[in-house]
Design a protein around this motif. Structure first.
Motif, PDB file in Angstrom:
ATOM      1  N   ARG A  98       1.249  -1.163   0.133  1.00  0.00           N
ATOM      2  CA  ARG A  98      -0.015  -0.043  -0.294  1.00  0.00           C
ATOM      3  C   ARG A  98       0.907   1.722   0.191  1.00  0.00           C
ATOM      4  O   ARG A  98       0.574   2.317  -0.834  1.00  0.00           O
ATOM      5  N   GLU A  99       2.226   0.820   0.538  1.00  0.00           N
ATOM      6  CA  GLU A  99       2.933   2.214   1.055  1.00  0.00           C
ATOM      7  C   GLU A  99       4.036   2.392  -0.478  1.00  0.00           C
ATOM      8  O   GLU A  99       3.525   3.308  -1.237  1.00  0.00           O
ATOM      9  N   THR A 100       3.588   1.944  -1.201  1.00  0.00           N
ATOM     10  CA  THR A 100       4.772   1.979  -2.885  1.00  0.00           C
ATOM     11  C   THR A 100       3.774   1.878  -4.058  1.00  0.00           C
ATOM     12  O   THR A 100       4.084   2.807  -4.573  1.00  0.00           O
ATOM     13  N   GLY A 101       2.237   1.569  -3.987  1.00  0.00           N
ATOM     14  CA  GLY A 101       1.379   1.621  -4.780  1.00  0.00           C
ATOM     15  C   GLY A 101       0.918   2.356  -4.687  1.00  0.00           C
ATOM     16  O   GLY A 101       0.810   3.915  -4.604  1.00  0.00           O
ATOM     17  N   ARG A 102      -0.598   2.684  -5.886  1.00  0.00           N
ATOM     18  CA  ARG A 102      -0.876   3.696  -6.574  1.00  0.00           C
ATOM     19  C   ARG A 102      -2.370   3.173  -7.078  1.00  0.00           C
ATOM     20  O   ARG A 102      -2.268   2.152  -8.272  1.00  0.00           O
ATOM     21  N   VAL A 103      -3.319   4.305  -7.240  1.00  0.00           N
ATOM     22  CA  VAL A 103      -4.289   3.134  -8.060  1.00  0.00           C
ATOM     23  C   VAL A 103      -4.378   3.719  -9.390  1.00  0.00           C
ATOM     24  O   VAL A 103      -3.620   4.641  -9.444  1.00  0.00           O
ATOM     25  N   VAL A 104      -5.552   3.255 -10.505  1.00  0.00           N
ATOM     26  CA  VAL A 104      -4.939   3.297 -11.205  1.00  0.00           C
ATOM     27  C   VAL A 104      -6.486   4.486 -11.116  1.00  0.00           C
ATOM     28  O   VAL A 104      -7.531   4.319 -11.054  1.00  0.00           O
ATOM     29  N   GLY A 105      -6.163   5.555 -11.992  1.00  0.00           N
ATOM     30  CA  GLY A 105      -7.441   7.168 -11.649  1.00  0.00           C
ATOM     31  C   GLY A 105      -7.573   7.198 -13.536  1.00  0.00           C
ATOM     32  O   GLY A 105      -8.515   7.291 -13.659  1.00  0.00           O
ATOM     33  N   TYR A 106      -6.539   8.107 -14.064  1.00  0.00           N
ATOM     34  CA  TYR A 106      -6.954   8.959 -14.892  1.00  0.00           C
ATOM     35  C   TYR A 106      -7.963   7.774 -16.436  1.00  0.00           C
ATOM     36  O   TYR A 106      -8.719   8.004 -16.840  1.00  0.00           O
ATOM     37  N   GLU A 107      -6.939   6.459 -16.141  1.00  0.00           N
ATOM     38  CA  GLU A 107      -7.668   5.775 -17.476  1.00  0.00           C
ATOM     39  C   GLU A 107      -9.169   5.382 -17.390  1.00  0.00           C
ATOM     40  O   GLU A 107     -10.037   5.051 -17.806  1.00  0.00           O
ATOM     41  N   PHE A 108      -9.880   5.316 -16.016  1.00  0.00           N
ATOM     42  CA  PHE A 108     -10.766   5.037 -15.219  1.00  0.00           C
ATOM     43  C   PHE A 108     -12.253   6.256 -15.056  1.00  0.00           C
ATOM     44  O   PHE A 108     -13.363   5.800 -15.440  1.00  0.00           O
TER      45      PHE A 108
END
Length: 425
Positions: A374-384
């Motif tokens: 969770r600390e290193t990750g991120r969500v997919v935002g723009y494409e969705f």
């Protein structure tokens, strides 16, 4: 919490997986309470987790009673949208990160800002981790609250590795060598032992893990850059080669009724990728398993990968919208998440202060890897933010994984499709 393909919700559960054809908007029950319907996806073990928070809300509410129902994962969004259009939808429901922009654009879910600012809300917007909002916000309005979050990692079958005499992913990790080369080595050994090495799913959220673990980018600053990025093409090439050489098996080619979870539980595959959502179900089996971070192809020991996120939204056409908003806020609050996720939970909190719930269970051994991811990750935002784009990308990736597109062609087609649909959205 995140929607997964290949897992069906089974009928006959104590939590009432009823058909939704008769569950239009909430009504008043015999005891005078307002009855609200709440729908979500999930395997049976997950639905039991969700039920914990439903029970907690019902016990403390004098005016509202919530009933949880389940919809099979494979056609969840199609079923939900059909019932929204027909006026037969539940009062509140889970929405996938890849689908929420569709419901925002057609006006079927309620904006939540004013309610979150009121005294009736059990949670405030600033309690959620900033990076988890993804496509749930538009024009400064919030349309769904992150129910929790699920950073991707890998599950591996400890017994299968031991039986085949294969060095475990944890041993590679301890040496500082859990990378793509190690992934190829262990999946080759599993294949040679008559097993499948790894199940590769085809959606954008699954492919992006390999892109980011290679230091690549699909988009940057709201601009599609995948076809200009060497590391992105390299990731496509690696995945395509692993599938073509039978190190990985593409989930789209699994026998009907055999999802990756069933393959793992029947000792047919050594590794699968998911967030914490498979854990409650796997703990009900005799399989000895553990987590391992995503294999890296950079200098980072734990690379950035996708944090899968779902949102809870309220039906804008429901008869009891304010009451539905209250439950949404309770379910996603610190209390609601702690009730659901403590011990044998299915996700990682999206609010601060309760991380202990992730490691407060005996198995698997390395629950802390979820927090690391969770600390290193991120969500997919723009494409969705473009309605329907995820499905178009999934179709392109499927053709590649079936061997009918080269990786370069897949990157080019995905990039062009994303640019076109994002410009139109």
């Amino acid at each position: 919490m995140k929607k997964r393909s290949g897992v069906l919700v089974l009928g006959g559960l104590a939590i009432g997986l009823v058909a939704l054809s008769g569950c239009s908007s909430g009504s008043s029950g015999g005891d005078g309470k307002i009855e609200l319907t709440f729908s979500a996806w999930g395997n049976p073990a997950e639905l039991k987790v969700y039920q914990r928070a439903v029970d907690a809300f019902n016990e403390q509410s004098e005016d509202v009673e919530v009933e949880l129902t389940g919809i099979p994962n494979d056609n969840y969004f199609q079923t939900l949208t059909t019932r929204l259009q027909g006026g037969q939808a539940p009062d509140l429901f889970y929405v996938g990160a890849e689908d929420i922009s569709t419901l925002i654009s057609n006006g079927t879910i309620e904006p939540l800002n004013d309610f979150l600012d009121s005294d009736a809300s059990h949670v405030k917007a600033d309690e959620f981790a900033e990076g988890l909002w993804g496509a749930s916000q538009k024009d400064d309005q919030i349309y769904g609250l992150p129910v929790d979050c699920n950073p991707f990692l890998m599950y591996y079958n400890i017994g299968m590795f031991e039986e085949a005499g294969i060095k475990s992913p944890q041993e590679y990790f301890d040496e500082g060598n859990w990378n793509w080369e190690a992934m190829e080595e262990v999946t080759s050994a599993l294949r040679d032992a008559g097993k499948y090495g790894f199940v590769q799913e085809g959606g954008h959220g699954n492919i992006i893990n390999w892109i980011w673990a290679n230091g690549g980018l699909f988009e940057e600053d709201n601009k599609i850059v995948a076809d200009e990025n060497e590391q992105t093409l390299e990731a496509f090439e690696f995945v395509e080669r692993m599938v073509s050489e039978d190190n990985f098996i593409f989930s789209g080619t699994l026998p009907e009724g055999q999802g990756m979870d069933a393959m793992f539980m029947s000792n047919q595959v050594g590794m699968v990728a998911a967030g914490r959502w498979l854990t409650p179900m796997f703990l009900e089996t005799s399989i000895e398993f553990d987590y391992i971070p995503w294999p890296t192809n950079t200098d980072e020991q734990i690379p950035s990968v996708n944090i899968a996120t779902a949102y809870m939204s309220a039906n804008a056409k429901g008869d009891h919208v304010e009451e539905a908003k209250e439950f949404v806020s309770f379910y996603t609050s610190q209390l609601g998440q702690e009730t659901r996720l403590d011990g044998e939970g299915n996700a990682v909190p999206s609010v601060e202060g309760i991380d202990d719930v992730v490691v407060n269970q005996e198995k698997p051994d390395h629950g802390s890897y979820l927090l690391d991811a969770r600390e290193t990750g991120r969500v997919v935002g723009y494409e969705f933010t473009a309605p329907g784009l995820n499905k178009e990308l999934e179709d392109i990736y499927e053709v590649m994984l079936l061997g009918d597109l080269t990786p370069e062609e897949a990157v080019d087609q995905a990039s062009e499709m994303a640019r076109t649909m994002l410009e139109e959205s």
